[in-house]
Design a protein around this motif. Structure first.
Motif, PDB file in Angstrom:
ATOM      1  N   ARG A 105       0.869  -1.300  -0.272  1.00 46.05           N
ATOM      2  CA  ARG A 105       0.014   0.013  -0.034  1.00 46.05           C
ATOM      3  C   ARG A 105       0.927   1.216   0.270  1.00 46.05           C
ATOM      4  O   ARG A 105       0.595   2.199  -0.484  1.00 46.05           O
ATOM      5  CB  ARG A 105      -0.866  -0.024   1.234  1.00 46.05           C
ATOM      6  CG  ARG A 105      -1.479   1.374   1.665  1.00 46.05           C
ATOM      7  CD  ARG A 105      -2.674   1.895   0.456  1.00 46.05           C
ATOM      8  NE  ARG A 105      -3.048   3.058   0.925  1.00 46.05           N
ATOM      9  CZ  ARG A 105      -2.678   4.171   0.486  1.00 46.05           C
ATOM     10  NH1 ARG A 105      -1.425   4.252  -0.032  1.00 46.05           N
ATOM     11  NH2 ARG A 105      -3.087   5.247   1.119  1.00 46.05           N
ATOM     12  N   GLU A 106       1.865   1.092   0.653  1.00 49.94           N
ATOM     13  CA  GLU A 106       2.791   2.627   0.718  1.00 49.94           C
ATOM     14  C   GLU A 106       3.416   2.726  -0.663  1.00 49.94           C
ATOM     15  O   GLU A 106       3.762   3.704  -0.768  1.00 49.94           O
ATOM     16  CB  GLU A 106       3.976   1.967   1.728  1.00 49.94           C
ATOM     17  CG  GLU A 106       3.349   2.228   3.291  1.00 49.94           C
ATOM     18  CD  GLU A 106       4.410   1.841   4.413  1.00 49.94           C
ATOM     19  OE1 GLU A 106       5.555   1.647   3.972  1.00 49.94           O
ATOM     20  OE2 GLU A 106       4.146   1.574   5.559  1.00 49.94           O
ATOM     21  N   LEU A 107       3.400   1.994  -1.444  1.00 46.86           N
ATOM     22  CA  LEU A 107       3.867   2.006  -2.925  1.00 46.86           C
ATOM     23  C   LEU A 107       3.223   2.736  -3.767  1.00 46.86           C
ATOM     24  O   LEU A 107       3.417   3.295  -4.727  1.00 46.86           O
ATOM     25  CB  LEU A 107       4.411   0.777  -3.491  1.00 46.86           C
ATOM     26  CG  LEU A 107       5.503  -0.257  -2.860  1.00 46.86           C
ATOM     27  CD1 LEU A 107       5.527  -1.467  -3.508  1.00 46.86           C
ATOM     28  CD2 LEU A 107       6.845   0.564  -2.678  1.00 46.86           C
ATOM     29  N   PHE A 108       1.850   2.864  -3.344  1.00 50.31           N
ATOM     30  CA  PHE A 108       0.731   3.635  -4.289  1.00 50.31           C
ATOM     31  C   PHE A 108       0.695   5.039  -3.697  1.00 50.31           C
ATOM     32  O   PHE A 108      -0.048   5.298  -2.444  1.00 50.31           O
ATOM     33  CB  PHE A 108      -0.423   2.760  -4.007  1.00 50.31           C
ATOM     34  CG  PHE A 108      -1.410   3.399  -4.987  1.00 50.31           C
ATOM     35  CD1 PHE A 108      -1.441   3.428  -6.374  1.00 50.31           C
ATOM     36  CD2 PHE A 108      -2.857   3.958  -4.576  1.00 50.31           C
ATOM     37  CE1 PHE A 108      -2.458   3.837  -7.163  1.00 50.31           C
ATOM     38  CE2 PHE A 108      -3.665   4.275  -5.368  1.00 50.31           C
ATOM     39  CZ  PHE A 108      -3.555   4.152  -6.631  1.00 50.31           C
ATOM     40  N   PRO A 109       0.921   6.110  -4.561  1.00 51.19           N
ATOM     41  CA  PRO A 109       0.821   7.253  -4.315  1.00 51.19           C
ATOM     42  C   PRO A 109      -0.705   8.065  -4.518  1.00 51.19           C
ATOM     43  O   PRO A 109      -0.991   9.144  -3.829  1.00 51.19           O
ATOM     44  CB  PRO A 109       1.764   8.093  -5.117  1.00 51.19           C
ATOM     45  CG  PRO A 109       1.769   7.139  -6.560  1.00 51.19           C
ATOM     46  CD  PRO A 109       1.643   5.812  -6.063  1.00 51.19           C
ATOM     47  N   GLY A 110      -1.601   7.368  -4.936  1.00 48.60           N
ATOM     48  CA  GLY A 110      -2.927   7.915  -5.283  1.00 48.60           C
ATOM     49  C   GLY A 110      -3.775   7.680  -4.336  1.00 48.60           C
ATOM     50  O   GLY A 110      -3.611   7.198  -3.069  1.00 48.60           O
ATOM     51  N   GLN A 111      -4.844   8.155  -4.526  1.00 51.82           N
ATOM     52  CA  GLN A 111      -6.106   8.108  -3.564  1.00 51.82           C
ATOM     53  C   GLN A 111      -6.661   7.029  -3.182  1.00 51.82           C
ATOM     54  O   GLN A 111      -6.958   6.212  -4.127  1.00 51.82           O
ATOM     55  CB  GLN A 111      -7.272   9.115  -3.873  1.00 51.82           C
ATOM     56  CG  GLN A 111      -7.081  10.794  -4.164  1.00 51.82           C
ATOM     57  CD  GLN A 111      -7.046  11.695  -2.719  1.00 51.82           C
ATOM     58  OE1 GLN A 111      -7.553  10.887  -1.681  1.00 51.82           O
ATOM     59  NE2 GLN A 111      -6.496  12.653  -2.750  1.00 51.82           N
ATOM     60  N   VAL A 112      -6.913   6.573  -2.076  1.00 51.82           N
ATOM     61  CA  VAL A 112      -7.702   5.158  -1.715  1.00 51.82           C
ATOM     62  C   VAL A 112      -8.872   5.332  -1.033  1.00 51.82           C
ATOM     63  O   VAL A 112      -8.829   6.055  -0.068  1.00 51.82           O
ATOM     64  CB  VAL A 112      -6.544   4.305  -0.900  1.00 51.82           C
ATOM     65  CG1 VAL A 112      -7.178   2.946  -0.497  1.00 51.82           C
ATOM     66  CG2 VAL A 112      -5.532   4.075  -1.553  1.00 51.82           C
ATOM     67  N   VAL A 113      -9.900   4.865  -1.681  1.00 54.14           N
ATOM     68  CA  VAL A 113     -11.320   4.895  -1.101  1.00 54.14           C
ATOM     69  C   VAL A 113     -11.758   3.579  -0.876  1.00 54.14           C
ATOM     70  O   VAL A 113     -11.540   2.565  -1.549  1.00 54.14           O
ATOM     71  CB  VAL A 113     -12.325   5.366  -2.204  1.00 54.14           C
ATOM     72  CG1 VAL A 113     -13.479   5.517  -1.559  1.00 54.14           C
ATOM     73  CG2 VAL A 113     -11.773   6.835  -2.607  1.00 54.14           C
ATOM     74  N   ALA A 114     -12.145   3.291   0.578  1.00 53.84           N
ATOM     75  CA  ALA A 114     -12.650   2.105   0.982  1.00 53.84           C
ATOM     76  C   ALA A 114     -13.970   2.136   1.367  1.00 53.84           C
ATOM     77  O   ALA A 114     -14.932   2.897   1.650  1.00 53.84           O
ATOM     78  CB  ALA A 114     -11.696   1.794   2.297  1.00 53.84           C
ATOM     79  N   VAL A 115     -14.785   0.915   1.046  1.00 56.11           N
ATOM     80  CA  VAL A 115     -15.986   0.696   1.175  1.00 56.11           C
ATOM     81  C   VAL A 115     -16.288  -0.525   2.287  1.00 56.11           C
ATOM     82  O   VAL A 115     -15.795  -1.505   2.082  1.00 56.11           O
ATOM     83  CB  VAL A 115     -16.927   0.376  -0.159  1.00 56.11           C
ATOM     84  CG1 VAL A 115     -18.491   0.261  -0.020  1.00 56.11           C
ATOM     85  CG2 VAL A 115     -16.360   1.402  -1.243  1.00 56.11           C
ATOM     86  N   GLY A 116     -17.383  -0.131   3.210  1.00 58.79           N
ATOM     87  CA  GLY A 116     -17.747  -1.091   4.022  1.00 58.79           C
ATOM     88  C   GLY A 116     -18.882  -0.996   4.530  1.00 58.79           C
ATOM     89  O   GLY A 116     -19.812  -0.149   3.972  1.00 58.79           O
ATOM     90  N   GLY A 117     -19.703  -1.732   5.257  1.00 55.69           N
ATOM     91  CA  GLY A 117     -20.912  -2.029   5.649  1.00 55.69           C
ATOM     92  C   GLY A 117     -21.612  -3.309   5.575  1.00 55.69           C
ATOM     93  O   GLY A 117     -21.066  -4.595   5.168  1.00 55.69           O
ATOM     94  N   SER A 118     -22.821  -3.260   6.045  1.00 49.70           N
ATOM     95  CA  SER A 118     -23.449  -4.664   6.262  1.00 49.70           C
ATOM     96  C   SER A 118     -24.306  -5.233   5.007  1.00 49.70           C
ATOM     97  O   SER A 118     -24.333  -6.520   4.804  1.00 49.70           O
ATOM     98  CB  SER A 118     -24.660  -4.830   7.367  1.00 49.70           C
ATOM     99  OG  SER A 118     -24.117  -4.171   8.558  1.00 49.70           O
ATOM    100  N   SER A 119     -24.513  -4.345   4.087  1.00 45.98           N
ATOM    101  CA  SER A 119     -24.868  -4.833   2.660  1.00 45.98           C
ATOM    102  C   SER A 119     -24.672  -3.548   1.691  1.00 45.98           C
ATOM    103  O   SER A 119     -24.169  -2.383   2.000  1.00 45.98           O
ATOM    104  CB  SER A 119     -26.462  -5.015   2.727  1.00 45.98           C
ATOM    105  OG  SER A 119     -27.036  -3.857   3.078  1.00 45.98           O
ATOM    106  N   GLY A 120     -24.752  -4.090   0.312  1.00 48.15           N
ATOM    107  CA  GLY A 120     -24.495  -3.047  -0.509  1.00 48.15           C
ATOM    108  C   GLY A 120     -23.090  -2.642  -1.013  1.00 48.15           C
ATOM    109  O   GLY A 120     -22.560  -1.629  -1.848  1.00 48.15           O
TER     110      GLY A 120
END
Length: 436
Positions: A105-120
Motif C-alpha cells: 500500500r505504501e508503494l501507491f501514491p494515489g487516493q484510496v477509497v474504502a467501502v464497508g457496511g452490512s450490505s451493498g
C-alpha cells in the motif's frame, strides 16, 4: 472499456518485488533460491508462474501442505511458517500477509477509497470505481489476501483505487484498515450480519465503525441513524434520498432501471432497486469530496456493470427473473421487498435462508416474513425457517426442485420473479432448473 457485457480494466505495467523486499516487508527470514515475483496466490490450484505463494492456515488444512504443488506450478517464492528453499520464513503467515499488504500500500501514491457496511458493499464499490474511473478488485474480493494481491498488481500511475472491506470476525476491520489505509471511507448500511461472530447489532456497529477511522468518511442516512443510536459517528457527511449532505431527489425505482436528480443532473442507472441507486449517489458524493466533476461521474454511471447476482435481470419464456441472490441479510431482504412491492403487474418472490445469524436467526427470519406480509407479498420460502415464515402469509418448499415446480404451476409470461437468499443457498440454481 465495456466489451461483451464485462468491465475490462487494462493495466499497462507489471510490478515485481524481490525476495529480499518481501523478507523486509514481512520481517521474515529469507532462505535462498527465490526470484522476483509479480503476482500473489494463497490457493495452490490457482498459482501462476512468477508468483508468491502464501501458505495460510485453513479451516481444515494448512496451506503449507500445498507448497510443493505451488512450486510445481511455477511459484518463484513461498511465504511460510516452515523453512524451505525459495522461502520467506515467518512465525505467522496471516500477520506476515498483513505486513506485506501494508508495505505494498505504501508503494501507491494515489487516493484510496474504502467501502464497508452490512450490505451493498460490492455494488457501491463498483459504482465508485466505474464512476470515478479508478481500478478496483473484481467481485467481492474484500479480505486481506485478495487485497494484498490487488495492491501488488496495482498500477502506481492510477489516480486512485477503490477497495471493499468485508468483515466476519471481531478485529478484522482494524486489520483491513491497517492494510488499506484509505484516504476516504464509505459506510453503506448497518444491520444484523454475521451474528455468530458479532453477537448483536451493537457488535456489528462496533466492528464496522472501525471504517470511520479514515481521515474522511461518508455514511448513508441509514448508517448515520444506526450509528447515532449507539452514540457513534455524529457530524459525518451523509448521502441518501432525504435530508443528506449529498442528496438525491425525485427517485424513480423502475422495473429495468433507476433514475433520480442530483442537483441539476438527471442520473440514470441501468439497474433496478434501491441498492444501485444509493451506490450511484455515494459515487457522486465521493466525487465531490475528491474534487471530481459529478457530471462526468453521472455519465459513466449510465453504463454501470455489476457482477452477477445483484439485481441481475434474466428473462425465460417471457418471465422476468431478478436474481438478487448473491447474498442476503435482513436489511438487504427488506430493501428488495420494498422495491418489489412498488412494481406493477403480477409478481412473485422466492426467499431462501439468511445465514450466519446465530441465535437470532428464527426471530430475524420471522421479522422478514412479517415485512413481506405488511407489503402484501406472499413469498415462497425455503430453508429451515420456511414453514414458520409461511405461517405468517406465504408458502414453503422443501427444496429448489419443488420451488421450480411451484413456480411453473403459477407463473405466466409477463410476470416478475424476485430471488433472494444467502450465497451459500445457491438460489440462482432456480434459473438453471427452469430450463432443465
Amino acid at each position: 472499456m465495456l466489451k461483451g457485457g464485462e468491465w475490462l480494466v487494462y493495466l499497462h505495467h507489471v510490478r515485481e518485488v524481490t525476495p529480499e523486499w518481501v523478507a523486509r516487508a514481512t520481517g521474515g527470514r529469507l532462505h535462498p533460491g527465490g526470484k522476483a515475483v509479480h503476482d500473489l496466490h494463497w490457493d495452490s490450484r490457482e498459482t501462476t508462474p512468477g508468483s508468491l505463494f502464501v501458505a495460510l492456515p485453513g479451516k481444515r488444512v494448512h496451506g503449507r501442505e500445498y507448497v510443493d504443488e505451488a512450486r510445481a506450478k511455477g511459484a518463484h517464492l513461498v511465504l511460510s511458517d516452515r523453512p524451505g528453499p525459495a522461502t520467506v520464513e515467518v512465525a505467522d503467515t496471516h500477520q506476515a500477509l498483513l505486513h506485506l499488504g501494508r508495505a505494498l500500500r505504501e508503494l501507491f501514491p494515489g487516493q484510496v477509497v474504502a467501502v464497508g457496511g452490512s450490505s451493498g458493499k460490492t455494488t457501491t464499490k463498483e459504482a465508485l470505481a466505474q464512476g470515478l474511473g479508478f481500478p478496483a478488485p473484481p467481485g467481492n474480493q474484500n479480505t486481506a489476501p485478495p487485497l494484498a494481491r490487488f495492491l501488488l498488481r496495482l498500477d502506481p500511475q492510477a489516480p486512485g483505487c477503490v477497495v471493499e472491506l468485508g468483515v466476519d470476525r471481531v478485529g478484522e476491520m482494524a486489520e483491513l484498515m491497517g492494510l488499506a489505509r484509505p484516504h476516504l471511507a464509505v459506510l453503506t448500511a448497518l444491520g444484523e450480519e454475521h451474528l455468530e461472530a458479532f453477537g448483536s447489532l451493537q457488535g456489528v456497529v462496533e466492528e464496522e465503525a472501525g471504517l470511520l477511522s479514515a481521515p474522511q468518511a461518508l455514511v448513508s442516512l441509514q448508517a448515520a441513524e444506526v450509528l447515532e443510536r449507539f452514540g457513534r459517528g455524529r457530524g459525518l457527511p451523509t448521502y441518501g434520498f432525504g435530508e443528506a449532505t449529498f442528496r438525491g431527489e425525485d427517485l424513480r425505482l423502475l422495473l429495468h432501471e433507476s433514475r433520480f436528480r442530483y442537483g441539476a443532473l438527471e442520473v440514470h442507472i441501468p439497474y433496478p432497486g434501491m441498492g444501485p441507486a444509493l451506490a450511484a449517489l455515494a459515487a457522486l458524493g465521493v466525487a465531490e469530496m475528491l474534487g471530481q466533476d459529478p457530471k462526468e461521474v453521472a455519465e459513466r454511471l449510465a453504463h454501470l456493470v455489476l457482477p452477477p447476482g445483484r439485481m441481475e435481470r434474466r428473462e425465460k419464456d417471457g418471465v422476468v427473473f431478478l436474481n438478487d441472490a448473491y447474498n442476503a441479510n435482513p436489511l438487504s431482504v427488506k430493501a428488495g421487498l420494498a422495491w418489489l412491492a412498488l412494481q406493477p403487474g403480477r409478481k412473485w418472490v422466492v426467499l431462501g435462508e439468511m445465514r450466519e445469524l446465530g441465535e437470532e436467526a428464527l426471530r430475524l427470519h420471522l421479522e422478514v416474513a412479517q415485512e413481506a406480509a405488511r407489503l402484501g407479498l406472499k413469498p415462497l420460502y425455503l430453508g429451515p425457517y420456511a414453514k414458520a415464515q409461511a405461517s405468517l402469509d406465504g408458502e414453503a418448499a422443501e427444496g429448489l426442485e419443488e420451488a421450480v415446480g411451484w413456480l411453473k404451476e403459477r407463473v405466466q409470461p409477463g410476470d416478475l420473479v424476485y430471488l433472494k437468499a444467502s450465497r451459500s443457498v445457491g438460489l440462482e440454481r432456480i434459473l438453471e432448473l427452469w430450463d432443465a
